[in-house]
Design a protein around this motif. Structure first.
Motif: not given
Length: 61
Positions: A51-59
């Motif tokens: 989830g953190l990786r997905l959030r970072r990728r979207r940012a």
């Protein structure tokens, strides 16, 4: 064992039980509660990291 001649054409099970405990000993449980808790904690950690990786990728996109 031979296959059946009528539908569903399945072979009958063998006469020897394959899921019985070895003679002279007690069966051990497949998974103890501590193992289950460790696997559950590892799963939660992996989901959190994903989830953190997905959030970072979207940012950054």
């Amino acid at each position: 064992m031979p296959f059946g001649t009528r539908f569903p054409y399945l072979a009958l099970p063998h006469s020897k039980s394959v899921n019985s405990a070895p003679s002279g000993g007690a069966r051990q449980p497949a998974m103890t509660p501590s193992h289950a808790a460790a696997i559950g904690a590892a799963g939660v950690a992996l989901l959190g990291v994903g989830g953190l990786r997905l959030r970072r990728r979207r940012a950054t996109s």
